[in-house]
Motif scaffolding. Structure first.
Motif, PDB file in Angstrom:
ATOM      1  N   LEU A 100       0.684  -1.251  -0.060  1.00 51.27           N
ATOM      2  CA  LEU A 100       0.120   0.051  -0.137  1.00 51.27           C
ATOM      3  C   LEU A 100       0.667   1.172  -0.056  1.00 51.27           C
ATOM      4  O   LEU A 100       0.390   2.314   0.022  1.00 51.27           O
ATOM      5  N   ALA A 101       2.180   1.096   0.238  1.00 46.00           N
ATOM      6  CA  ALA A 101       3.034   2.435   0.166  1.00 46.00           C
ATOM      7  C   ALA A 101       3.188   2.962  -1.336  1.00 46.00           C
ATOM      8  O   ALA A 101       3.728   2.015  -2.254  1.00 46.00           O
ATOM      9  N   ASP A 102       3.164   4.143  -1.464  1.00 40.59           N
ATOM     10  CA  ASP A 102       3.396   4.972  -2.572  1.00 40.59           C
ATOM     11  C   ASP A 102       3.537   6.147  -2.600  1.00 40.59           C
ATOM     12  O   ASP A 102       3.189   6.767  -1.589  1.00 40.59           O
ATOM     13  N   PHE A 275      -2.313   5.869  -8.607  1.00 38.84           N
ATOM     14  CA  PHE A 275      -2.357   4.422  -8.944  1.00 38.84           C
ATOM     15  C   PHE A 275      -1.006   3.967  -9.735  1.00 38.84           C
ATOM     16  O   PHE A 275      -0.804   2.907  -9.642  1.00 38.84           O
ATOM     17  N   VAL A 276      -0.198   4.780 -10.364  1.00 40.42           N
ATOM     18  CA  VAL A 276       1.002   4.246 -11.119  1.00 40.42           C
ATOM     19  C   VAL A 276       1.815   3.722 -10.256  1.00 40.42           C
ATOM     20  O   VAL A 276       2.413   2.713 -10.277  1.00 40.42           O
ATOM     21  N   GLY A 303       5.987   0.677 -15.889  1.00 40.38           N
ATOM     22  CA  GLY A 303       5.138   2.173 -15.723  1.00 40.38           C
ATOM     23  C   GLY A 303       5.372   3.062 -16.959  1.00 40.38           C
ATOM     24  O   GLY A 303       4.273   3.603 -17.121  1.00 40.38           O
ATOM     25  N   SER A 304       6.327   3.029 -17.597  1.00 42.17           N
ATOM     26  CA  SER A 304       6.431   3.896 -18.889  1.00 42.17           C
ATOM     27  C   SER A 304       5.497   3.494 -19.733  1.00 42.17           C
ATOM     28  O   SER A 304       4.538   4.326 -20.177  1.00 42.17           O
ATOM     29  N   ALA A 305       5.366   2.171 -20.073  1.00 43.13           N
ATOM     30  CA  ALA A 305       4.458   1.663 -21.171  1.00 43.13           C
ATOM     31  C   ALA A 305       3.022   1.859 -20.442  1.00 43.13           C
ATOM     32  O   ALA A 305       2.013   2.214 -21.391  1.00 43.13           O
ATOM     33  N   PHE A 306       2.532   1.698 -19.530  1.00 44.79           N
ATOM     34  CA  PHE A 306       1.578   1.761 -18.590  1.00 44.79           C
ATOM     35  C   PHE A 306       0.785   3.279 -19.045  1.00 44.79           C
ATOM     36  O   PHE A 306      -0.305   3.323 -19.580  1.00 44.79           O
ATOM     37  N   ILE A 332      -8.421   2.421 -14.380  1.00 45.05           N
ATOM     38  CA  ILE A 332      -7.663   1.300 -14.540  1.00 45.05           C
ATOM     39  C   ILE A 332      -7.171   0.815 -13.220  1.00 45.05           C
ATOM     40  O   ILE A 332      -7.193  -0.585 -12.905  1.00 45.05           O
ATOM     41  N   GLY A 333      -6.423   1.703 -12.711  1.00 42.13           N
ATOM     42  CA  GLY A 333      -5.595   1.093 -11.295  1.00 42.13           C
ATOM     43  C   GLY A 333      -6.477   0.736 -10.200  1.00 42.13           C
ATOM     44  O   GLY A 333      -6.159  -0.279  -9.520  1.00 42.13           O
TER      45      GLY A 333
END
Length: 352
Positions: A100-102, A275-276, A303-306, A332-333
């Motif tokens: 959950l860390a971001d 969400f990324v 991450g770049s592609a997403f 999406i996320g």
């Protein structure tokens, strides 16, 4: 036996990099090709070849202008933002041992947003750095925010459990969000610019914004890559890491600083995109394993592609209008992360 051989093949790191690299390449080509005017893939290859080598080829000037002045910088910028948020999220999750860390849940994104909004609101410009005032203030505010979060969490609970840190981050995020809302309520002509920026977008940014984020992205990513071994050690617990010879407090500060640099620079050029940094690192870890020597670069690619694909959806789904890219990543996320957590819970119950 067959299942084990398939799993071994999937866990091959070279295979992981090939899959992620192909995914990124396809995303880049789709991002440049698709739009109100479709550009053939072969034409894209010719334009890039001409720009890189100086060779002369017969190309429609309209296609050259669309690719090089509009779509290519937009694709590169969205790729850099997605990569920065994903690697920062991977580092925060590894450091705190929690999916959950971001940057968002720890309040780092909100701190960076406050710094950026204040820059726009007060028309701030720091002497000497001028053009880089926005990312520098975003980075400083994101770093101060994570320091305040950790200090407050330590005051609440000296053991600094992960749950306490995340709860503190959410509290600070809400408070900083309120300050941002206050500035929006007080603003006048800048209202549209600030709100549009807060919703998250890489539209009409151009090559100048790539110059803003690129040095900070390289610096932050390099610092995290150099600390991959220490992140691996700390993912087993701080006490174990200390026994392995890791200076935990110093490495924590270095990793948090690098994550703040990446988050602050990403928020400065694109606004708040959620969400990324939460979903991409977690999904990458599930697919390819927890070793940060591979997890960090794979998170960059994925991450770049997403985010390139999310931006493509945002500008084509209701064309000719555009949706904020933050709306697409959330749509999406959020379900994606819910599915990942449900899958993880089932795995824990089944004992696999």
């Amino acid at each position: 036996m067959q299942r084990l051989s398939i799993r071994k093949f999937l866990n091959n790191k070279y295979f992981a990099f090939c899959v992620s690299g192909v995914f990124l390449l396809i995303s880049i080509l789709l991002g440049i090709s698709i739009g109100s005017v479709s550009v053939p893939i072969l034409t894209i290859a010719k334009i890039i070849t001409v720009k890189l080598t100086g060779l002369h080829m017969e190309i429609d000037p309209m296609f050259t202008s669309i690719v090089f002045n509009i779509r290519l910088p937009r694709v590169i910028l969205s790729g850099l933002v997605g990569a920065a948020l994903a690697i920062a999220g991977a580092a925060f999750q590894g450091l705190l041992k929690n999916p959950l860390a971001d940057p968002y849940t720890l309040g780092v994104s909100s701190g960076a947003s406050l710094g950026a909004v204040m820059t726009l609101f007060f028309h701030l410009s720091i002497p000497l750095i001028g053009f880089f005032t926005l990312p520098v203030l975003s980075i400083l505010f994101s770093f101060f925010t994570i320091i305040l979060v950790l200090t407050f969490a330590r005051k609440m609970e000296p053991s600094m459990r992960v749950e306490t840190i995340i709860l503190t981050g959410i509290i600070f995020s809400s408070f900083l969000g309120a300050l941002i809302s206050l500035m929006i309520a007080l603003t006048g002509d800048e209202l549209r610019q600030i709100i549009g920026w807060l919703l998250g977008s890489v539209s009409m940014r151009g090559w100048a914004y790539i110059k803003i984020i690129l040095p900070f992205f390289i610096l932050g990513s390099a610092i995290l890559m150099m600390n991959a071994k220490e992140l691996n050690a700390m993912s087993f617990g701080e006490e174990r890491a200390q026994h392995l010879g890791v200076n935990v407090q110093k490495r924590k500060l270095v990793i948090l600083t690098a994550g703040s640099i990446l988050t602050g620079s990403a928020v400065a050029v694109s606004g708040t995109i959620g969400f990324v940094g939460l979903v991409i690192p977690h999904l990458t870890r599930l697919l390819w394993g927890p070793d940060h020597k591979f997890l960090l670069p794979l998170s960059i690619l994925t991450g770049s592609a997403f985010l390139i694909l999310a931006d493509l959806i945002s500008r084509t789904i209701i064309s000719p209008s555009e949706l904020p890219i933050g709306v697409i990543t959330a749509l999406i996320g959020a379900p994606g992360f819910a599915m990942i957590l449900l899958h993880r819970k089932r795995m824990e119950r089944s004992g696999e």
